[in-house]
Design a protein around this motif. Structure first.
Motif, PDB file in Angstrom:
ATOM      1  N   LEU A 182      26.232 -70.911  61.855  1.00  0.00           N
ATOM      2  CA  LEU A 182      27.209 -71.386  61.081  1.00  0.00           C
ATOM      3  C   LEU A 182      28.190 -72.047  61.775  1.00  0.00           C
ATOM      4  O   LEU A 182      28.919 -71.364  62.691  1.00  0.00           O
ATOM      5  N   ASP A 183      28.773 -73.220  61.697  1.00  0.00           N
ATOM      6  CA  ASP A 183      29.956 -73.932  62.239  1.00  0.00           C
ATOM      7  C   ASP A 183      31.365 -73.285  61.541  1.00  0.00           C
ATOM      8  O   ASP A 183      30.970 -73.020  60.362  1.00  0.00           O
ATOM      9  N   LEU A 184      32.321 -73.403  61.988  1.00  0.00           N
ATOM     10  CA  LEU A 184      33.549 -72.843  61.170  1.00  0.00           C
ATOM     11  C   LEU A 184      34.253 -73.716  60.803  1.00  0.00           C
ATOM     12  O   LEU A 184      34.767 -73.732  59.607  1.00  0.00           O
ATOM     13  N   VAL A 214      24.153 -63.763  60.845  1.00  0.00           N
ATOM     14  CA  VAL A 214      24.947 -64.967  60.671  1.00  0.00           C
ATOM     15  C   VAL A 214      25.557 -65.051  62.145  1.00  0.00           C
ATOM     16  O   VAL A 214      26.267 -64.409  62.750  1.00  0.00           O
ATOM     17  N   VAL A 215      25.175 -66.126  62.950  1.00  0.00           N
ATOM     18  CA  VAL A 215      25.805 -66.455  64.404  1.00  0.00           C
ATOM     19  C   VAL A 215      26.420 -67.577  64.230  1.00  0.00           C
ATOM     20  O   VAL A 215      25.999 -68.893  63.667  1.00  0.00           O
ATOM     21  N   VAL A 216      27.821 -67.411  64.410  1.00  0.00           N
ATOM     22  CA  VAL A 216      28.910 -68.491  64.343  1.00  0.00           C
ATOM     23  C   VAL A 216      28.557 -69.236  65.645  1.00  0.00           C
ATOM     24  O   VAL A 216      28.535 -68.940  66.965  1.00  0.00           O
ATOM     25  N   MET A 217      28.318 -70.641  65.523  1.00  0.00           N
ATOM     26  CA  MET A 217      28.238 -71.588  66.758  1.00  0.00           C
ATOM     27  C   MET A 217      29.089 -72.791  66.306  1.00  0.00           C
ATOM     28  O   MET A 217      28.627 -73.516  65.279  1.00  0.00           O
ATOM     29  N   THR A 218      30.107 -72.600  67.214  1.00  0.00           N
ATOM     30  CA  THR A 218      31.240 -73.744  66.828  1.00  0.00           C
ATOM     31  C   THR A 218      31.674 -74.138  67.932  1.00  0.00           C
ATOM     32  O   THR A 218      31.283 -73.735  69.181  1.00  0.00           O
TER      33      THR A 218
END
Length: 161
Positions: A78-80, A105-109
């Protein structure tokens, strides 16, 4: 190549873990797909480009209504910063929904800001990764992610599965 709902794999056969990419940048999506494919994780990847679509995908609404078009992912990247509903809002919704909160959910931003990292974990993110800049770095990150989420940890299965 992705079809109208961002699906990469053939609809008839699951070819790997089901991963949902949520990012509005087509270049980042393509680079992530390539990195996943280099790690044999690219067979069942879906993509959406905003937080509203994340929730529509997860709830099988709108263009994602047939569950075959939107299977429950085993991992969300998930991109922010996305339009309509950003990743923070989508993350809050996912982690507050009893039907969805089990999905990692891995935030990847692109952000490395401490406030974004802290907020993502407060909202229930399972991990936070600042997007690598090069394909080779992203290949390594997705290799480690794939190993961890699909070989090391045990993920819950849907009841009846």
């Amino acid at each position: 190549m992705a079809d109208s709902v961002g699906r990469l794999a053939d609809a008839k056969a699951v070819k790997g873990p089901i991963i949902l990419l949520a990012d509005d940048d087509p270049d980042d999506l393509e680079m992530t797909r390539r990195a996943l494919a280099k790690n044999d994780l690219g067979g069942d990847v879906y993509s959406v480009d905003n937080g509203e679509e994340v929730l529509d995908f997860l709830h099988h609404r709108g263009k994602f209504a047939p569950p075959a078009q939107s299977p429950t992912p085993q991992l969300i990247l998930l991109d922010l910063n996305m339009p309509k509903m950003d990743g923070r809002e989508a993350l809050r919704e996912i982690k507050s929904d009893p039907e969805l909160q089990h999905i990692p959910v891995v935030v990847m931003t692109t952000s490395a800001a401490q406030r974004d990292i802290t907020r993502a974990y407060e909202l229930g993110s399972n991990s936070f990764i600042t997007k690598p800049i090069t394909l080779s770095e992203l290949v390594e990150v997705t290799r480690v992610l794939g190993h961890y989420w699909f070989s090391v940890v045990k993920l819950p299965q849907k009841s009846g599965a």
